[in-house]
Scaffold this motif. Structure first.
Motif, PDB file in Angstrom:
ATOM      1  N   THR A  98       0.844  -1.209   0.000  1.00 42.69           N
ATOM      2  CA  THR A  98       0.000   0.000   0.000  1.00 42.69           C
ATOM      3  C   THR A  98       0.871   1.248   0.000  1.00 42.69           C
ATOM      4  OG1 THR A  98      -1.660  -1.161   1.305  1.00 42.69           O
ATOM      5  CG2 THR A  98      -1.810   1.237   1.260  1.00 42.69           C
TER       6      THR A  98
ATOM      7  N   ALA B  48       0.886   4.578   1.017  1.00 35.98           N
ATOM      8  CA  ALA B  48       0.073   5.439   1.889  1.00 35.98           C
ATOM      9  C   ALA B  48       0.349   6.911   1.621  1.00 35.98           C
ATOM     10  CB  ALA B  48       0.348   5.112   3.348  1.00 35.98           C
TER      11      ALA B  48
ATOM     12  N   ASN C 255     -11.158   9.132   4.303  1.00 39.76           N
ATOM     13  CA  ASN C 255     -10.553   8.013   5.042  1.00 39.76           C
ATOM     14  C   ASN C 255      -9.474   7.364   4.191  1.00 39.76           C
ATOM     15  OD1 ASN C 255     -13.824   7.251   6.216  1.00 39.76           O
ATOM     16  ND2 ASN C 255     -12.141   7.993   7.467  1.00 39.76           N
ATOM     17  N   GLY C 256      -8.347   7.081   4.839  1.00 42.01           N
ATOM     18  CA  GLY C 256      -7.268   6.377   4.145  1.00 42.01           C
ATOM     19  C   GLY C 256      -6.426   7.265   3.251  1.00 42.01           C
ATOM     20  N   ALA C 257      -6.648   8.592   3.291  1.00 41.53           N
ATOM     21  CA  ALA C 257      -5.902   9.491   2.391  1.00 41.53           C
ATOM     22  C   ALA C 257      -4.438   9.618   2.796  1.00 41.53           C
ATOM     23  CB  ALA C 257      -6.559  10.872   2.375  1.00 41.53           C
TER      24      ALA C 257
HETATM   25  N1  LIG Z   1       0.014   0.183  10.125  1.00 40.02           N
HETATM   26  C1  LIG Z   1      -0.477   0.076   8.888  1.00 40.02           C
HETATM   27  N2  LIG Z   1      -0.352  -1.061   8.189  1.00 40.02           N
HETATM   28  C2  LIG Z   1      -0.815  -1.178   6.935  1.00 40.02           C
HETATM   29  N3  LIG Z   1      -1.449  -0.181   6.279  1.00 40.02           N
HETATM   30  C3  LIG Z   1      -1.615   0.974   6.916  1.00 40.02           C
HETATM   31  C4  LIG Z   1      -1.144   1.164   8.259  1.00 40.02           C
HETATM   32  N4  LIG Z   1      -1.454   2.433   8.634  1.00 40.02           N
HETATM   33  C5  LIG Z   1      -2.079   2.994   7.588  1.00 40.02           C
HETATM   34  N5  LIG Z   1      -2.181   2.130   6.556  1.00 40.02           N
HETATM   35  C6  LIG Z   1      -2.754   2.392   5.245  1.00 40.02           C
HETATM   36  O1  LIG Z   1      -2.202   3.606   4.775  1.00 40.02           O
HETATM   37  C7  LIG Z   1      -3.186   4.403   4.133  1.00 40.02           C
HETATM   38  C8  LIG Z   1      -3.274   5.763   4.821  1.00 40.02           C
HETATM   39  O2  LIG Z   1      -3.811   5.571   6.128  1.00 40.02           O
HETATM   40  P1  LIG Z   1      -3.983   6.761   7.158  1.00 40.02           P
HETATM   41  O3  LIG Z   1      -4.400   6.161   8.457  1.00 40.02           O
HETATM   42  O4  LIG Z   1      -2.765   7.582   7.138  1.00 40.02           O
HETATM   43  O5  LIG Z   1      -5.173   7.580   6.500  1.00 40.02           O
HETATM   44  P2  LIG Z   1      -6.072   8.742   7.115  1.00 40.02           P
HETATM   45  O6  LIG Z   1      -6.180   9.786   6.069  1.00 40.02           O
HETATM   46  O7  LIG Z   1      -5.563   9.154   8.434  1.00 40.02           O
HETATM   47  O8  LIG Z   1      -7.470   8.006   7.281  1.00 40.02           O
HETATM   48  P3  LIG Z   1      -8.661   8.238   8.350  1.00 40.02           P
HETATM   49  O9  LIG Z   1      -9.316   9.514   7.970  1.00 40.02           O
HETATM   50  O10 LIG Z   1      -9.549   7.053   8.106  1.00 40.02           O
HETATM   51  O11 LIG Z   1      -8.064   8.257   9.717  1.00 40.02           O
HETATM   52  C9  LIG Z   1      -4.475   3.593   4.159  1.00 40.02           C
HETATM   53  O12 LIG Z   1      -4.564   2.887   2.946  1.00 40.02           O
HETATM   54  C10 LIG Z   1      -4.255   2.641   5.315  1.00 40.02           C
HETATM   55  O13 LIG Z   1      -4.971   1.448   5.100  1.00 40.02           O
END
Ligand SMILES: Nc1ncnc2c1ncn2[C@@H]1O[C@H](COP(=O)(O)OP(=O)(O)OP(=O)(O)O)[C@@H](O)[C@H]1O
Length: 331
Positions: free
Chosen positions: A25, A27, A47-49
């Motif tokens: 992934t 990220a 979410n997930g950005a």
């Molecule tokens: N520890 C991890 N292991 C595997 N994948 C991860 C991990 N942490 C984050 N990801 C992946 O990285 C990407 C970014 O996640 P992140 O939590 O930074 O997003 P976010 O914008 O904070 O989302 P949210 O608004 O849902 O909190 C996503 O695809 C998530 O599934």
């Protein structure tokens, strides 16, 4: 709170090409931006950005990443202790041992941050009061509501009198009054010179708080700039709400030249969408003329200003193609 620590020849944060992979992934993909001392910046995206990942990297919690990161010109590899003394971090789902009191919790976190006990004893009641938990020093965490624990998390992030606060979803679990209170606390800290970078999904609540916004979509920074500029660039210059009396035969009116669409948004409010090539003043005037001729009194005419939520929603909608990233200019 800026006393003796800021070096103005460096940005407070300089992030260049931050890239993070979790297995397969991606990220974060080449995220670059600069924060100056005293800024108050919102970090938004679906979410997930990649918001939490970025904030964890800035807070020194996530060390395995590609790209460059400097805080006041320093890097975590060499100056970790010095950097951590100047910043604070509120994680997204803050969790404290439930059997400790609020005061004991802050004492523990303060000690872990290397703050002397004497300073903590005066600082703890102050920060508790600032976050609206005055008098709750002796309350066990288990007796605090979810929103109160969130406030305790913020108090923890204020203990070391940071120059930069990194707050992941600080508005989570707060009721409307709590969100209002948090906004005033953040605005006050910012007025004292504390830079704040916070993520939030509740854009309606925070849009007046921040002047600058970073928007992430699928790990890429797609906007870095002023909230006003974002609004101006995505304004509905050709949309007007018109309040009227009586019952409107709007199907007939929509045949007017320059009208793209007319919709009833409330029993006595019609929303006029002027065609792209149309002149909003001319079309609006013609429409109002017809409505008055049809016996309607006009109660109001006002331009429709899009909310930040609507703009960000449009920009991060998966069905919309990105028009190229707008990376910050790194000095
Ligand atoms: N520890 C991890 N292991 C595997 N994948 C991860 C991990 N942490 C984050 N990801 C992946 O990285 C990407 C970014 O996640 P992140 O939590 O930074 O997003 P976010 O914008 O904070 O989302 P949210 O608004 O849902 O909190 C996503 O695809 C998530 O599934």
């Amino acid at each position: 709170m800026l006393e003796g620590v800021e070096c103005w020849s460096h940005p407070l944060v300089s992030a260049q090409g931050l890239t993070k992979r979790f297995g397969g992934t991606l990220a974060l993909d080449q995220v670059s931006f600069v924060l100056s001392p005293g800024e108050l910046v919102g970090f938004v995206g679906p979410n997930g950005a990649g918001k939490t990942t970025t904030l964890r990297i800035l807070a020194g919690m996530e060390t395995a990443f590609e790209g460059g990161l400097r805080l006041s010109g320093k890097g975590f590899a060499q100056d970790r202790r010095e950097i951590l003394a100047r910043i604070s971090y509120l994680p997204q789902d803050v969790a404290f041992a439930t059997w400790r009191t609020a005061g004991e919790t802050l004492l523990l976190f303060g000690r872990l941050s290397g703050i002397p006990d004497a300073a903590l004893r005066s600082q703890i009641p102050t920060v508790l009061r600032q976050v609206g938990l005055g008098g709750r020093e002796a309350s066990r965490v288990e007796t605090l509501s979810r929103g109160m624990r969130q406030r305790l998390g913020l108090a923890q992030a204020m203990l070391n009198q940071p120059n930069l606060m990194i707050l992941d979803e600080p508005f989570n679990h707060l009721d409307p009054a709590g969100r209002q209170h948090l906004k005033s606390v953040l605005a006050e800290l910012n007025e004292q010179g504390v830079a704040i970078l916070f993520s939030s999904h509740i854009l309606a609540d925070v849009e007046e708080l921040m002047r600058r916004v970073l928007i992430l979509k699928a790990g890429r920074l797609i906007y870095d700039g002023g909230v006003d500029a974002l609004r101006a660039g995505h304004g509905n210059a050709g949309v007007l709400d018109i309040g009227f009396t009586g019952i409107l035969a709007h199907a007939r009116l929509s045949a007017l030249n320059g009208v793209a669409r007319l919709e009833l948004t409330a029993p006595n409010v019609v929303r006029l969408h002027v065609a792209e090539e149309g002149d909003v003043l001319a079309v609006g005037t013609a429409l109002l003329g017809q409505m008055i001729a049809g016996g309607h009194a006009i109660r109001f005419v006002k331009p429709v200003v899009p909310t930040l939520e609507a703009i960000v929603g449009g920009l991060t909608d998966d069905s919309v193609e990105m028009e190229g990233a707008l990376p910050a200019c790194l000095s």
